[in-house]
Write a protein that holds these residues in place. Structure first.
Motif, PDB file in Angstrom:
ATOM      1  N   GLY A  28       0.756  -1.044   0.441  1.00  0.00           N
ATOM      2  CA  GLY A  28       0.565   0.318  -0.266  1.00  0.00           C
ATOM      3  C   GLY A  28       0.901   1.301   0.449  1.00  0.00           C
ATOM      4  N   GLU A  29       2.243   1.519   0.088  1.00  0.00           N
ATOM      5  CA  GLU A  29       3.138   2.123   0.134  1.00  0.00           C
ATOM      6  C   GLU A  29       2.996   2.671  -1.522  1.00  0.00           C
ATOM      7  N   ASP A  30       3.297   4.304  -1.059  1.00  0.00           N
ATOM      8  CA  ASP A  30       3.720   4.793  -2.964  1.00  0.00           C
ATOM      9  C   ASP A  30       5.549   4.436  -2.777  1.00  0.00           C
ATOM     10  N   LEU A  31       5.332   4.365  -4.326  1.00  0.00           N
ATOM     11  CA  LEU A  31       6.607   3.639  -4.890  1.00  0.00           C
ATOM     12  C   LEU A  31       7.818   5.009  -4.429  1.00  0.00           C
ATOM     13  N   ASN A  32       7.563   6.133  -4.676  1.00  0.00           N
ATOM     14  CA  ASN A  32       8.387   7.295  -5.247  1.00  0.00           C
ATOM     15  C   ASN A  32       9.408   7.289  -3.677  1.00  0.00           C
ATOM     16  N   GLU A  33       7.590   7.533  -3.040  1.00  0.00           N
ATOM     17  CA  GLU A  33       8.252   7.972  -1.808  1.00  0.00           C
ATOM     18  C   GLU A  33       9.026   6.415  -0.970  1.00  0.00           C
ATOM     19  N   TRP A  34       9.063   5.229  -1.521  1.00  0.00           N
ATOM     20  CA  TRP A  34       9.994   4.191  -0.434  1.00  0.00           C
ATOM     21  C   TRP A  34      11.543   3.972  -1.532  1.00  0.00           C
ATOM     22  N   LEU A  35      11.718   4.837  -2.312  1.00  0.00           N
ATOM     23  CA  LEU A  35      12.499   5.085  -3.393  1.00  0.00           C
ATOM     24  C   LEU A  35      13.628   6.217  -2.728  1.00  0.00           C
ATOM     25  N   ALA A  36      12.589   7.295  -2.380  1.00  0.00           N
ATOM     26  CA  ALA A  36      12.905   8.709  -2.165  1.00  0.00           C
ATOM     27  C   ALA A  36      14.002   8.478  -0.154  1.00  0.00           C
ATOM     28  N   VAL A  37      13.112   7.769   0.347  1.00  0.00           N
ATOM     29  CA  VAL A  37      13.507   7.887   1.603  1.00  0.00           C
ATOM     30  C   VAL A  37      14.511   6.240   1.711  1.00  0.00           C
ATOM     31  N   ASN A  38      14.936   5.143   0.474  1.00  0.00           N
ATOM     32  CA  ASN A  38      15.586   4.216   0.539  1.00  0.00           C
ATOM     33  C   ASN A  38      17.144   5.617   0.147  1.00  0.00           C
ATOM     34  N   THR A  39      16.698   5.925  -0.816  1.00  0.00           N
ATOM     35  CA  THR A  39      18.030   6.851  -1.227  1.00  0.00           C
ATOM     36  C   THR A  39      18.633   7.987  -0.765  1.00  0.00           C
ATOM     37  N   VAL A  40      17.567   8.485   0.244  1.00  0.00           N
ATOM     38  CA  VAL A  40      18.500   9.250   1.393  1.00  0.00           C
ATOM     39  C   VAL A  40      19.862   8.261   2.392  1.00  0.00           C
ATOM     40  N   ASP A  41      19.455   7.226   2.704  1.00  0.00           N
ATOM     41  CA  ASP A  41      19.793   6.175   3.680  1.00  0.00           C
ATOM     42  C   ASP A  41      20.736   5.647   2.480  1.00  0.00           C
ATOM     43  N   PHE A  42      20.655   5.189   1.983  1.00  0.00           N
ATOM     44  CA  PHE A  42      21.934   4.273   1.009  1.00  0.00           C
ATOM     45  C   PHE A  42      22.725   5.434   0.951  1.00  0.00           C
ATOM     46  N   PHE A  43      22.291   7.305   0.553  1.00  0.00           N
ATOM     47  CA  PHE A  43      23.795   8.211   0.673  1.00  0.00           C
ATOM     48  C   PHE A  43      24.462   8.105   1.750  1.00  0.00           C
ATOM     49  N   GLU A 107      14.014  20.524  -4.014  1.00  0.00           N
ATOM     50  CA  GLU A 107      12.344  20.310  -3.850  1.00  0.00           C
ATOM     51  C   GLU A 107      11.508  19.476  -5.263  1.00  0.00           C
ATOM     52  N   SER A 108      12.034  19.800  -6.324  1.00  0.00           N
ATOM     53  CA  SER A 108      11.567  20.149  -7.982  1.00  0.00           C
ATOM     54  C   SER A 108      12.336  18.239  -8.070  1.00  0.00           C
ATOM     55  N   ILE A 109      12.867  17.668  -7.093  1.00  0.00           N
ATOM     56  CA  ILE A 109      13.084  16.153  -7.645  1.00  0.00           C
ATOM     57  C   ILE A 109      12.720  15.742  -6.564  1.00  0.00           C
ATOM     58  N   PHE A 110      13.085  16.115  -5.623  1.00  0.00           N
ATOM     59  CA  PHE A 110      13.027  15.276  -4.331  1.00  0.00           C
ATOM     60  C   PHE A 110      11.393  16.812  -3.428  1.00  0.00           C
ATOM     61  N   PHE A 136       6.190  13.932  -6.845  1.00  0.00           N
ATOM     62  CA  PHE A 136       8.047  13.187  -7.832  1.00  0.00           C
ATOM     63  C   PHE A 136       7.518  13.754  -9.119  1.00  0.00           C
ATOM     64  N   PRO A 137       8.324  14.598  -9.929  1.00  0.00           N
ATOM     65  CA  PRO A 137       8.755  14.836 -11.061  1.00  0.00           C
ATOM     66  C   PRO A 137       8.612  13.366 -11.878  1.00  0.00           C
ATOM     67  N   PRO A 138       8.317  13.290 -13.176  1.00  0.00           N
ATOM     68  CA  PRO A 138       7.838  12.346 -13.903  1.00  0.00           C
ATOM     69  C   PRO A 138       9.429  11.443 -14.141  1.00  0.00           C
ATOM     70  N   ASN A 139      10.226  12.024 -14.465  1.00  0.00           N
ATOM     71  CA  ASN A 139      11.389  11.541 -14.088  1.00  0.00           C
ATOM     72  C   ASN A 139      12.878  10.758 -12.648  1.00  0.00           C
ATOM     73  N   PHE A 140      11.656  10.887 -11.629  1.00  0.00           N
ATOM     74  CA  PHE A 140      12.037  11.204 -10.952  1.00  0.00           C
ATOM     75  C   PHE A 140      13.051  10.125 -10.800  1.00  0.00           C
ATOM     76  N   LYS A 141      12.269   8.434 -11.180  1.00  0.00           N
ATOM     77  CA  LYS A 141      13.155   7.021 -10.998  1.00  0.00           C
ATOM     78  C   LYS A 141      14.402   7.323 -12.238  1.00  0.00           C
ATOM     79  N   GLU A 142      14.224   8.041 -13.250  1.00  0.00           N
ATOM     80  CA  GLU A 142      15.854   8.688 -13.931  1.00  0.00           C
ATOM     81  C   GLU A 142      16.605   8.769 -13.063  1.00  0.00           C
ATOM     82  N   VAL A 143      16.416   9.557 -12.189  1.00  0.00           N
ATOM     83  CA  VAL A 143      17.517  10.239 -10.806  1.00  0.00           C
ATOM     84  C   VAL A 143      18.246   9.322 -10.202  1.00  0.00           C
ATOM     85  N   VAL A 144      16.976   8.668  -9.767  1.00  0.00           N
ATOM     86  CA  VAL A 144      17.211   7.809  -8.717  1.00  0.00           C
ATOM     87  C   VAL A 144      18.697   6.641  -9.469  1.00  0.00           C
TER      88      VAL A 144
END
Length: 211
Positions: A28-43, A107-110, A136-144
């Motif tokens: 039930g979670e949003d994929l982009n939000e999950w990618l965002a939180v994990n991107t921060v943690d892996f960074f 903030e236009s990306i994250f 999240f922007p349309p190209n968010f996954k590409e940035v990630v």
């Protein structure tokens, strides 16, 4: 589930020792939000890992950003440096971490404030990061994907150039666990092309195949 709660979920599932479960998108979670939180943690994780090696990974010892004799990485960010340039490994990592931080601050990306400047184990201090309303922007996954591709290069350099030092510091178990988590996450969401993984292909196969 809000950003801070997602971090608690990550912490709880990591604590269980089941890394495959830890990387899965919670129901039930949003994929982009999950990618965002994990991107921060892996960074944060890669930043901390590399930080233990800065006195050994010097321009003198690592004059190029390489992963063994066959792979060398050149830096370009498409904005300030458009044509890839050869730089030392520490300079490459410095450029990379600054570039990622710029993406996370944009903030236009994250669009959600994810508390990325806090170290990754401080999950509870991030506050409520939901409710700002920006999509999240349309190209968010590409940035990630670009962020993860470049973070992988730091792991590749560490394993090829500094693994013995990691062993002498008794950090190999931590490095291996962090890398396993990283690879399972990128594999789960198709974030790094297979050809990019070639410098550590055997190690990666030993992680993926048992699952």
């Amino acid at each position: 589930m809000q950003g801070a709660q997602l971090r608690k979920h990550i912490d709880a599932t990591l604590g269980s020792g089941n890394l495959r479960e830890a990387v899965r998108l919670p129901p039930g979670e949003d994929l982009n939000e999950w990618l965002a939180v994990n991107t921060v943690d892996f960074f944060n994780q890669v930043n901390l890992l590399y930080g233990t090696l800065t006195e050994f990974c010097t321009p003198e010892n690592c004059s190029t950003m390489s992963a063994g004799p066959k792979y060398e990485y050149r830096w370009a960010d498409g904005v300030q440096i458009k044509k890839p340039i050869e730089v030392s490994a520490p300079k490459y990592v410095e450029y990379l971490m600054d570039w990622i931080e710029t993406q996370l601050d944009d903030e236009s990306i994250f669009p959600q404030r994810l508390g990325h400047l806090q170290v990754s184990d401080d999950f509870l201090g991030c506050g409520d990061v939901r409710g700002l309303g920006a999509p999240f922007p349309p190209n968010f996954k590409e940035v990630v994907k670009t962020i993860f591709k470049r973070l992988f290069r730091v792991y590749a350099h560490i394993y090829h150039s500094h693994f013995q030092k990691i062993v002498s510091l008794k950090e190999e178990a931590h490095l291996n666990t962090c890398f396993k988590h990283f690879i399972l996450f990128t594999h789960e969401f198709g974030l790094i092309d297979k050809k990019e993984l070639a410098p550590l292909q055997e190690l990666i196969e030993s992680i993926i195949v048992p699952y």
